[in-house]
Structure formats: C-alpha cells, structure tokens
Design a protein around this motif. Structure first.
Motif, mmCIF file in Angstrom:
data_model
loop_
_atom_site.group_PDB
_atom_site.id
_atom_site.type_symbol
_atom_site.label_atom_id
_atom_site.label_comp_id
_atom_site.label_asym_id
_atom_site.label_seq_id
_atom_site.Cartn_x
_atom_site.Cartn_y
_atom_site.Cartn_z
ATOM 1 N N ALA A 40 0.833 -1.211 0.000
ATOM 2 C CA ALA A 40 0.000 0.000 0.000
ATOM 3 C C ALA A 40 0.864 1.256 0.000
ATOM 4 N N THR A 41 2.016 1.178 0.643
ATOM 5 C CA THR A 41 2.923 2.325 0.670
ATOM 6 C C THR A 41 3.456 2.614 -0.725
ATOM 7 N N VAL A 42 3.880 1.577 -1.425
ATOM 8 C CA VAL A 42 4.393 1.754 -2.787
ATOM 9 C C VAL A 42 3.282 2.258 -3.699
ATOM 10 N N THR A 43 2.078 1.730 -3.541
ATOM 11 C CA THR A 43 0.933 2.172 -4.354
ATOM 12 C C THR A 43 0.628 3.647 -4.087
ATOM 13 N N ARG A 44 0.684 4.070 -2.814
ATOM 14 C CA ARG A 44 0.436 5.480 -2.471
ATOM 15 C C ARG A 44 1.512 6.383 -3.054
ATOM 16 N N TRP A 45 2.783 5.957 -2.952
ATOM 17 C CA TRP A 45 3.864 6.745 -3.541
ATOM 18 C C TRP A 45 3.637 6.928 -5.031
ATOM 19 N N LYS A 46 3.259 5.848 -5.701
ATOM 20 C CA LYS A 46 3.051 5.916 -7.150
ATOM 21 C C LYS A 46 1.881 6.838 -7.489
ATOM 22 N N ALA A 47 0.806 6.756 -6.713
ATOM 23 C CA ALA A 47 -0.381 7.586 -6.963
ATOM 24 C C ALA A 47 -0.098 9.067 -6.741
#
Length: 138
Positions: A75-82
């Motif tokens: 979820a952290t990587v997904t948030r960074w990407k978003a």
C-alpha cells in the motif's frame, strides 16, 4: 567447485545515476539506492526508498516485488506511485502539525510546538485581516 549466486543475479545490474553519487537537496545517496535495487541489504531513508521504488517501477518491476525489496508495505508503494513518488516528511517537534499530533495523542504539547502553532495561527489571522474589505472605516 560450487558457484553460488543470489536469486535474481542472472539479470544485468541496475544503476540509479550515472554521474551523481549524492543529492544534497533531496538527501538521497544514489549508491545506497543502487545497491538496494540490485538486491543488497542496505538501510535507506524514506526518500531513498521512494526513489528506488520509482526507478524500479520505471524498469517494469511489480508493486509486490518493489515492496518486498524495499521492506515496505504494498500500500505504501501504491500510495507513492499515486502521488507522483512524493514522500510526506514525518512531523518533527517545532511544526504546527506536530502540535496537533500532541493534542490528538493526549500529550501536553512541547514549547517548540506551541510556539509554532501560535505563529501559524497569528499568520492566518493577519492574512485574513488583509483580505477583508477596506471600506469599513467608521
């Protein structure tokens, strides 16, 4: 003689930067980022992890493999990407948002946080006062 290799070492080496080794503005050690991208165990700052995640994503790595490699949640990587690979810097004492965190946790805010919060409120009131209509003279 037995030759051993780590999983994933059969691929070519990934490079973070070809010219710089350290970015003083962003506080990024490109050598550490490069080493972690190639499977070495290196302690990274949050900003360096986001940089490594961005570079790995640009090279086609999956979110799961990036999260595993950097030891963060998917979820952290997904948030960074978003958010365009932006990392929110943790709050430190002496910032208005840390005052709010003290209050939320039921703690007594420290002096630096109280002063920062007071200064922020003062600036907000001054800005609001400047935007009011000047035609209210008595």
């Amino acid at each position: 003689m037995i030759t051993a290799s780590r999983p994933g070492t059969d691929r070519h080496r990934l490079y973070a930067s070809t010219t710089d080794t350290y970015d003083t503005d962003l506080d990024i050690d490109y050598v550490a980022v490069e080493r972690v991208m190639n499977g070495d165990l290196v302690a990274l700052t949050l900003t360096e992890k986001a940089m490594a995640a961005r570079l790995l994503d640009a090279r086609g790595a999956s979110i799961r493999s990036i999260a595993t490699l950097l030891d963060v949640d998917k979820a952290t990587v997904t948030r960074w990407k978003a958010t365009g690979w932006q990392v929110k810097r943790p709050a430190r004492c002496g910032e208005p948002r840390m005052y709010r965190r003290h209050v939320y946790r039921g703690e007594t805010p420290c002096r630096r946080c109280r002063d920062a919060f007071t200064a922020e409120r003062r600036n907000e009131r001054a800005a609001k006062k400047q935007t009011t209509t000047p035609g209210r003279d008595a």
